[in-house]
Write an enzyme that holds these catalytic residues in place. Structure first.
Site, PDB file in Angstrom:
ATOM      1  N   LYS A   1      41.539  37.094  31.957  1.00 38.62           N
ATOM      2  CA  LYS A   1      40.788  35.983  31.367  1.00 38.62           C
ATOM      3  C   LYS A   1      39.628  36.530  30.550  1.00 38.62           C
ATOM      4  O   LYS A   1      38.913  37.432  31.001  1.00 38.62           O
ATOM      5  CB  LYS A   1      40.288  35.086  32.501  1.00 38.62           C
ATOM      6  CG  LYS A   1      39.661  33.777  32.091  1.00 38.62           C
ATOM      7  CD  LYS A   1      39.394  32.945  33.347  1.00 38.62           C
ATOM      8  CE  LYS A   1      38.766  31.605  33.042  1.00 38.62           C
ATOM      9  NZ  LYS A   1      38.591  30.791  34.281  1.00 38.62           N
TER      10      LYS A   1
ATOM     11  N   SER B   1      39.514  26.262  38.720  1.00 32.95           N
ATOM     12  CA  SER B   1      40.040  26.920  37.524  1.00 32.95           C
ATOM     13  C   SER B   1      41.185  27.880  37.780  1.00 32.95           C
ATOM     14  O   SER B   1      41.782  28.397  36.840  1.00 32.95           O
ATOM     15  CB  SER B   1      38.910  27.641  36.776  1.00 32.95           C
ATOM     16  OG  SER B   1      38.063  26.695  36.174  1.00 32.95           O
TER      17      SER B   1
ATOM     18  N   SER C   1      40.195  26.300  34.083  1.00 29.80           N
ATOM     19  CA  SER C   1      39.905  26.973  32.820  1.00 29.80           C
ATOM     20  C   SER C   1      40.658  28.293  32.637  1.00 29.80           C
ATOM     21  O   SER C   1      40.602  28.886  31.564  1.00 29.80           O
ATOM     22  CB  SER C   1      38.401  27.246  32.729  1.00 29.80           C
ATOM     23  OG  SER C   1      38.001  28.214  33.688  1.00 29.80           O
TER      24      SER C   1
END
Length: 557
Positions: A196, A292, A268
């Site tokens: 990420k 997330s 996310s």
């Protein structure tokens, strides 16, 4: 009636007055006189009620506090600096569930390289590791295979921000040389992965998915990246995240769900889940503050581990909430989560929030859960929600596997109200955006987006933030009592459990448990604090008894 005392109200009122004076303590606002009338107006937002005499008595203090606030803001403290106060999720006199360190994954005997190379896309980490260990495929070949898949599918799925091809091929060649020399490091040696893009990597931009930071370069390697590369893993891409870790919309577009391109992948950790689900990498690192990892894994049908708070170093990661942020793996299987977790967990002198605890995991033999006590939350399962049918079947399956199912209930607390902790910490983490008005550059600008949240966070008094954290202490102690006598508990992927356990710091595994309208659905297993070993073992046994993790989207574009 006075709701709080004069002394305790000063900081709260000062925050309000700074806005009343014209926004964010500009030079003009700093010079304006704080008056009784101004105090009386500001107190209404807080539900306070001071007399004129009491308001007058505060004026000197408020003026001094405003000057201090201006001085502190001039320090321009970067996002990487954490507060001097560390959140500790451990109940009083807590005993770690695991007493010793031990790790043993399942074996992949007699595994052969498939005739159709594309089948490698959905192999697990342990399967790919066996092919590399037995030299049926090289790390360079595998790395090129997955990079080509990223290039092929990213234009539609929008899950990658940066392909780290040069670094990847360099490290893959190094891995092949080490393996050829008999220096095999273990299951991650030569295995490609994604991270990420809130994790810093020296040679590349770290964009946080956000317009104001899309050209940002942070000259460090995040500890998680370092640990994975030390284990021989190969970073092939930096994955999308919803802007500043919310949702699936980032500065380059919206990350898609490979099961249905009309849907976003949720967030996310949007790119991490989408790419793993699409077979474009064996695993990726995500993060969770309030769902997330759970949410995109549920949307995309991947398996995700949100570890205990304090298990994995956050050094080199964007801070959203210092007391709630957690890093964890998103993979194809529970055992892959265990393999990755084993490599990245542990202490780091660069992150003072870490807690040293043993991790003891061995792959379950068979699918029996006899002797295990698994809790469930009747109030959660009895309500009407989208995945009720699949969750009921999961409950039934666990009973068939021999587990004793034990009803429990979460402590009664206003969980949604306690999320004010996240609001306050995120507002502090990105105060620079608010004060500079660079928050206007962000993609989403609606009432539920970060810019408005960062602004309104300035109205949260320090007292309320502290009281919310005191309530977290109550939650931690009460939840510890609730979980005594059970090994794990199951709950719907979304609901009060998601809020409660992110606030308390408990670990969970989210994994597929069926389909709904052709899309994957999931359930969560929540473990004891720092009890990832037993949590992963139980979740792995359930996954072995089902086949939902074996289902993959058809990519015909």
């Amino acid at each position: 009636m006075k709701l709080i005392t004069r002394r305790n109200s000063i900081i709260a009122l000062l925050c309000l007055i700074s806005f009343t004076l014209g926004g964010f303590i500009t030079q003009k606002a700093e010079e304006e006189k704080i008056t009784i009338l101004l105090v009386k107006q500001a107190q209404k937002i807080m539900g306070l009620d001071f007399t004129d005499i009491e308001a007058d008595s505060m004026l000197t203090d408020l003026d001094g506090q405003r000057k201090s606030m201006v001085a502190i803001r001039k320090l321009n403290i970067p996002n990487s600096v954490s507060p001097a106060l560390n959140f500790n999720p451990l109940p009083v006199a807590y005993q770690f569930p695991d007493q010793t360190n031990y790790f043993k994954a399942s074996t992949q005997a007699n595994l052969k390289l498939p005739a159709l190379k594309d089948e490698l896309a959905f192999f697990t980490v342990s399967q790919l590791a066996e092919l590399i260990r037995t030299k049926q495929i090289s790390s360079v070949e595998l790395t090129r295979f997955f990079i080509e898949r990223i290039k092929k599918f990213d234009s539609r799925l929008q899950f990658a921000i940066t392909i780290t091809e040069e670094r990847a091929l360099r490290n893959a060649k190094k891995a092949d040389a080490e393996i050829a020399a008999g220096k095999y490091k273990g299951l991650l040696h030569g295995i490609p992965f994604g991270a990420k893009d809130l994790l810093a990597v020296k040679e590349y931009k770290t964009t946080w998915g956000s317009v104001p930071y899309k050209d940002q370069i942070i000259d460090v390697d995040a500890t998680v990246i370092t640990k994975l590369e030390n284990a021989g893993a190969i970073l092939i891409a930096k994955m999308t995240l919803g802007e500043l870790a919310m949702g699936d919309v980032w500065f380059g577009g919206k990350t898609k769900n490979p099961w249905d391109l009309k849907r976003g992948s949720s967030g996310s950790s949007a790119g991490s889940a989408s790419a793993v689900a699409a077979g474009c990498m064996p695993f990726a690192i995500g993060s969770e503050t309030l769902g997330s990892i759970v949410s995109p894994s549920s949307e995309c049908g991947t398996t995700g581990l949100r570890p205990s708070f304090g298990r994995i170093s956050k050094y080199g990661a964007m801070a959203l909430s210092w007391s709630m942020d957690k890093l964890g793996p998103i993979t194809r299987s529970v055992e892959d989560c265990a393999i990755v977790f084993n490599a990245i967990q542990g202490t780091d002198d660069k992150d003072l929030s870490l807690i040293s605890a043993p991790f003891n995991y061995s792959s379950p033999i068979g699918s029996s859960l006899k002797g295990f006590r698994i809790g469930y939350i009747p109030s959660e399962f009895n309500r009407k929600y989208a995945n009720s049918a699949n969750d009921s079947l999961s409950f039934k399956k666990l009973k068939e596997m021999g587990a004793e199912m034990v009803p429990i209930e979460l402590p009664v607390l206003p969980y949604r109200d306690l999320i004010i902790v996240l609001a306050a910490e995120s507002g502090a983490a990105f105060e620079e955006l608010t004060l500079s008005n660079r928050d206007d550059l962000m993609v989403k600008q609606d009432k539920n987006a970060w810019p408005s949240g960062f602004r309104s966070a300035h109205f949260i008094p320090a007292i309320t933030y502290i009281q919310a954290n005191r309530a977290r202490t109550i939650l931690i102690e009460q939840l510890n009592k609730t979980m005594k006598g059970i090994d794990v508990f199951i709950a719907p992927a979304f609901g009060q459990n998601l809020l409660a356990t992110n606030l308390s710091g408990h670990p969970c595994v989210v994994l597929p448990n069926g389909f709904r309208n052709g899309l994957p659905a999931s359930i969560t297993f929540t473990g004891q604090l720092f009890g990832e070993g037993k949590l992963l073992k139980i979740a792995q046994a359930y996954q072995k008894a089902t086949d939902f993790d074996q289902k993959h989207p058809v990519l015909n574009f």
